[in-house]
Design a protein around this motif. Sequence first.
Motif, mmCIF file in Angstrom:
data_model
loop_
_atom_site.group_PDB
_atom_site.id
_atom_site.type_symbol
_atom_site.label_atom_id
_atom_site.label_comp_id
_atom_site.label_asym_id
_atom_site.label_seq_id
_atom_site.Cartn_x
_atom_site.Cartn_y
_atom_site.Cartn_z
ATOM 1 N N ARG A 137 9.541 0.540 -4.946
ATOM 2 C CA ARG A 137 8.844 1.463 -4.051
ATOM 3 C C ARG A 137 7.537 1.891 -4.701
ATOM 4 O O ARG A 137 7.499 2.170 -5.909
ATOM 5 N N ILE A 138 6.502 1.945 -3.886
ATOM 6 C CA ILE A 138 5.180 2.303 -4.400
ATOM 7 C C ILE A 138 4.644 3.473 -3.589
ATOM 8 O O ILE A 138 4.562 3.395 -2.359
ATOM 9 N N ALA A 139 4.303 4.556 -4.290
ATOM 10 C CA ALA A 139 3.728 5.733 -3.636
ATOM 11 C C ALA A 139 2.372 6.030 -4.258
ATOM 12 O O ALA A 139 2.172 5.808 -5.455
ATOM 13 N N ALA A 140 1.460 6.542 -3.443
ATOM 14 C CA ALA A 140 0.123 6.858 -3.935
ATOM 15 C C ALA A 140 -0.337 8.193 -3.385
ATOM 16 O O ALA A 140 0.156 8.652 -2.357
ATOM 17 N N THR A 141 -1.259 8.800 -4.106
ATOM 18 C CA THR A 141 -1.916 9.993 -3.577
ATOM 19 C C THR A 141 -3.383 9.676 -3.343
ATOM 20 O O THR A 141 -3.983 8.857 -4.051
ATOM 21 N N PHE A 142 -3.942 10.351 -2.347
ATOM 22 C CA PHE A 142 -5.317 10.091 -1.936
ATOM 23 C C PHE A 142 -6.079 11.385 -1.687
ATOM 24 O O PHE A 142 -5.508 12.411 -1.345
ATOM 25 N N ASP A 143 -7.369 11.258 -1.796
ATOM 26 C CA ASP A 143 -8.318 12.282 -1.387
ATOM 27 C C ASP A 143 -8.561 12.107 0.125
ATOM 28 O O ASP A 143 -8.508 10.981 0.618
ATOM 29 N N PRO A 144 -8.810 13.206 0.844
ATOM 30 C CA PRO A 144 -9.063 13.031 2.287
ATOM 31 C C PRO A 144 -10.341 12.236 2.569
ATOM 32 O O PRO A 144 -10.561 11.822 3.703
ATOM 33 N N HIS A 145 -11.157 12.050 1.557
ATOM 34 C CA HIS A 145 -12.361 11.245 1.757
ATOM 35 C C HIS A 145 -12.114 9.763 1.542
ATOM 36 O O HIS A 145 -13.060 8.977 1.454
ATOM 37 N N GLY A 146 -10.844 9.397 1.453
ATOM 38 C CA GLY A 146 -10.533 7.985 1.309
ATOM 39 C C GLY A 146 -10.962 7.187 2.529
ATOM 40 O O GLY A 146 -10.915 7.673 3.659
ATOM 41 N N ASN A 147 -11.398 5.970 2.270
ATOM 42 C CA ASN A 147 -11.663 5.005 3.338
ATOM 43 C C ASN A 147 -10.551 3.960 3.276
ATOM 44 O O ASN A 147 -10.560 3.106 2.392
ATOM 45 N N GLU A 148 -9.619 4.055 4.175
ATOM 46 C CA GLU A 148 -8.466 3.157 4.121
ATOM 47 C C GLU A 148 -8.175 2.590 5.500
ATOM 48 O O GLU A 148 -8.241 3.311 6.495
ATOM 49 N N ASP A 149 -7.838 1.337 5.539
ATOM 50 C CA ASP A 149 -7.356 0.761 6.795
ATOM 51 C C ASP A 149 -5.878 0.407 6.654
ATOM 52 O O ASP A 149 -5.189 0.921 5.767
ATOM 53 N N GLU A 150 -5.396 -0.488 7.499
ATOM 54 C CA GLU A 150 -3.959 -0.804 7.535
ATOM 55 C C GLU A 150 -3.475 -1.460 6.249
ATOM 56 O O GLU A 150 -2.287 -1.463 5.943
ATOM 57 N N GLU A 151 -4.382 -2.044 5.504
ATOM 58 C CA GLU A 151 -3.985 -2.903 4.396
ATOM 59 C C GLU A 151 -3.193 -2.153 3.317
ATOM 60 O O GLU A 151 -2.258 -2.701 2.732
ATOM 61 N N PHE A 152 -3.559 -0.913 3.058
ATOM 62 C CA PHE A 152 -2.902 -0.231 1.939
ATOM 63 C C PHE A 152 -1.394 -0.100 2.157
ATOM 64 O O PHE A 152 -0.593 -0.421 1.278
ATOM 65 N N LEU A 153 -1.006 0.386 3.339
ATOM 66 C CA LEU A 153 0.426 0.607 3.565
ATOM 67 C C LEU A 153 1.177 -0.683 3.894
ATOM 68 O O LEU A 153 2.396 -0.678 4.038
ATOM 69 N N ARG A 154 0.459 -1.789 4.013
ATOM 70 C CA ARG A 154 1.154 -3.076 4.058
ATOM 71 C C ARG A 154 1.719 -3.396 2.675
ATOM 72 O O ARG A 154 2.711 -4.099 2.551
ATOM 73 N N GLN A 155 1.059 -2.889 1.658
ATOM 74 C CA GLN A 155 1.459 -3.192 0.284
ATOM 75 C C GLN A 155 2.296 -2.076 -0.331
ATOM 76 O O GLN A 155 3.225 -2.342 -1.079
ATOM 77 N N GLY A 187 17.362 5.165 -1.903
ATOM 78 C CA GLY A 187 17.815 4.705 -0.591
ATOM 79 C C GLY A 187 18.010 5.816 0.417
ATOM 80 O O GLY A 187 18.580 5.623 1.487
ATOM 81 N N ASP A 188 17.481 6.989 0.112
ATOM 82 C CA ASP A 188 17.632 8.149 0.982
ATOM 83 C C ASP A 188 16.462 8.282 1.964
ATOM 84 O O ASP A 188 16.459 9.131 2.845
ATOM 85 N N TYR A 189 15.446 7.467 1.804
ATOM 86 C CA TYR A 189 14.292 7.525 2.696
ATOM 87 C C TYR A 189 13.787 6.097 2.892
ATOM 88 O O TYR A 189 13.536 5.379 1.917
ATOM 89 N N ALA A 190 13.687 5.690 4.161
ATOM 90 C CA ALA A 190 13.221 4.336 4.481
ATOM 91 C C ALA A 190 11.881 4.437 5.198
ATOM 92 O O ALA A 190 11.828 4.612 6.414
ATOM 93 N N PRO A 191 10.787 4.385 4.452
ATOM 94 C CA PRO A 191 9.488 4.655 5.068
ATOM 95 C C PRO A 191 9.133 3.680 6.190
ATOM 96 O O PRO A 191 9.127 2.469 5.992
ATOM 97 N N ALA A 192 8.877 4.238 7.368
ATOM 98 C CA ALA A 192 8.335 3.465 8.492
ATOM 99 C C ALA A 192 6.977 4.077 8.793
ATOM 100 O O ALA A 192 6.885 5.246 9.164
ATOM 101 N N THR A 193 5.917 3.304 8.597
ATOM 102 C CA THR A 193 4.576 3.875 8.643
ATOM 103 C C THR A 193 3.730 3.255 9.753
ATOM 104 O O THR A 193 3.965 2.130 10.191
ATOM 105 N N VAL A 194 2.751 4.034 10.177
ATOM 106 C CA VAL A 194 1.751 3.555 11.138
ATOM 107 C C VAL A 194 0.382 3.994 10.645
ATOM 108 O O VAL A 194 0.215 5.142 10.217
ATOM 109 N N THR A 195 -0.560 3.098 10.670
ATOM 110 C CA THR A 195 -1.944 3.427 10.317
ATOM 111 C C THR A 195 -2.811 3.264 11.557
ATOM 112 O O THR A 195 -2.684 2.278 12.280
ATOM 113 N N ARG A 196 -3.651 4.243 11.805
ATOM 114 C CA ARG A 196 -4.527 4.161 12.976
ATOM 115 C C ARG A 196 -5.946 4.539 12.558
ATOM 116 O O ARG A 196 -6.188 5.630 12.059
ATOM 117 N N ARG A 197 -6.858 3.628 12.750
ATOM 118 C CA ARG A 197 -8.255 3.912 12.397
ATOM 119 C C ARG A 197 -9.038 4.302 13.626
ATOM 120 O O ARG A 197 -8.731 3.869 14.738
#
Length: 433
Positions: A137-155, A187-197
Motif C-alpha cells: 500500500r502506498i500513501a502520500a501527502t500533498f500540498d493543495p497547490h499540487g498539479n495532479e491528474d489521474e495518473e498518481f492514484l493509478r499507482q 485489510g481494514d480499508y480497501a481504497p476505491a478512488t476517483v480523480t476528476r480534473r
Amino acid sequence: MRIAVLQFAHETVTFLPFDTTEEDFRYPGSPASGEALLATDPKGYMGGFVQVAREYDGVELVGIESPLWPKTGTGSGWITNEAFETFVGRQIEELKAQGPFDGAYLALHGAMGVRGVPRPEAEIATRVRTVLGPKARIAATFDPHGNEDEEFLRQADFAFAVKYFPHYDMHLQGERAARMLVRAIRGDYAPATVTRRLPILTPTVLQWTGASPWADLIQRALVWEAREPDLFVNVYFGFPWSDVPDAGMTFQVTSNGKPDLAERVAEDMARWAWRRRAMSSATLRDARPGDAVDVAIGGRVDPSAGEPVRITGEILLVGGATTARAKGKGQDWIAIRFGAGNVVVLSPFLVQIMEPMEVWSLGLDPADYDVIAIKSRVHFRRGFDDSGFAPTILLVEPDEPFLGTVRLDALPYENLKATDYYPYGGPADPFAV
Ligand SMILES: [Zn+2]
C-alpha cells in the motif's frame, strides 16, 4: 509491518530562469535518512505521519534517504533531470536493498516540475510500486497547490491533500495518511478512488480559503467527509506557476470500497467548482465606484440555478448591508450599472429583500427605475406588496427547475412520486366511490 518513508517535495516555478540542481538539494541535513528524516518537520506532514504510525504496535518505519526542500526554497525553477534521477534512483536502490515492505509513505508536494518528466509525483509512485509490488500500500501527502491528474492514484492507493491556504492542516493530513496506510495494510480499508480534473487555472493570490469561493469549496469537501465515514476529499487548487501538462484544479475522492460513492462525491465537487468558476468575489471585494466590471453572476449554488450571467458595466456604488441579519458581517453590497439604465445589486451572502428601503438606502433613487426584480419567495411581499408599494407584481420562473418554485416534479423525491400528485400526474380521484 514495515513501512518505507520517502520525501521528495518541491513547488517549482518553471518560469524562473535558473534550474534547481542536485547541489541545491545538498546542504547540512539534506539529504536525510533514518531517524533524521522521520524527525524533520515535526509540525508538518512528516511529523503527523510519524506520530500516528507509532501509535500502532508492530509498525516499523524505515526512513529512506531523501532530499529535503532545496536551499533555494519555494522560489526556484525546473528541477534538472539529473537531480531527479539521482535522488529517486538512490531511493529506489535503497528500497530494493532494505525491503521487503508492506507499504510506503511518500511526503510529496504535487507541484514539482522536472525537465523531461511530465508527472514527477506519479513517476515516483510508479517506481516505488514497481519495487514494492502490487500488494503493498502506498500513501502520500500533498500540498493543495499540487498539479495532479489521474495518473498518481493509478499507482498509489492514497493521497491526502491539505485543505487550507494558508496551509494549516499539514500535520493532520500526515496523521490521516498514517492511519489509513496502516488500516489498508491490515485489510481494514480497501481504497476505491476517483480523480476528476477541471480546466480551471487560478492565480494563487486569489486562493485564500478564508473567503468565498474557496472557503465554500473547502467547506463542501469537509461536509462530505463529515457525512460519509471513511471518505476523503482532496481539493487541489493547482499551481499555475508550474508549466506542466496536469496543471490546474483536481479533485480526488477516496472511499472504503465504495466506488459509486467516490464517483458521486467527485462529480458533486467538480460540478460545484465549475458552476462557481466565474465567481469574482475576490475582485469585487476591492470594488470602487467607477471601476469597470466584467463579471459572471449567479448560478452558484445548485445546477438548477442555471449558468451564471455575464454582466459588463461599471461599479455604481458600494454600500453596507442594510438588513438586520446581514449587518455586522462586514460584507458590502455592490451595485453595478450595465446596459440601458439597469442596475444589479450583488450581495456576498444569501438574502431576501423585504423592504424597498433596503435598496434605496444604498443610494439608489426609486424614481430612476420602472421595474425592480427581486430574488425572493414570499418574504418580499411584506414591504413591496402588503404595503401597497408595487402596483404590479409578476412572478417569474427560471427555465431550470428550481427548489422553492413550482416545479416540484423536478425534485429528487425518494419516498413519493410527484406524478402521484396533482398537478404533476394523473392521480386517482381520492373521492371516487
Ligand atoms: Zn501551497
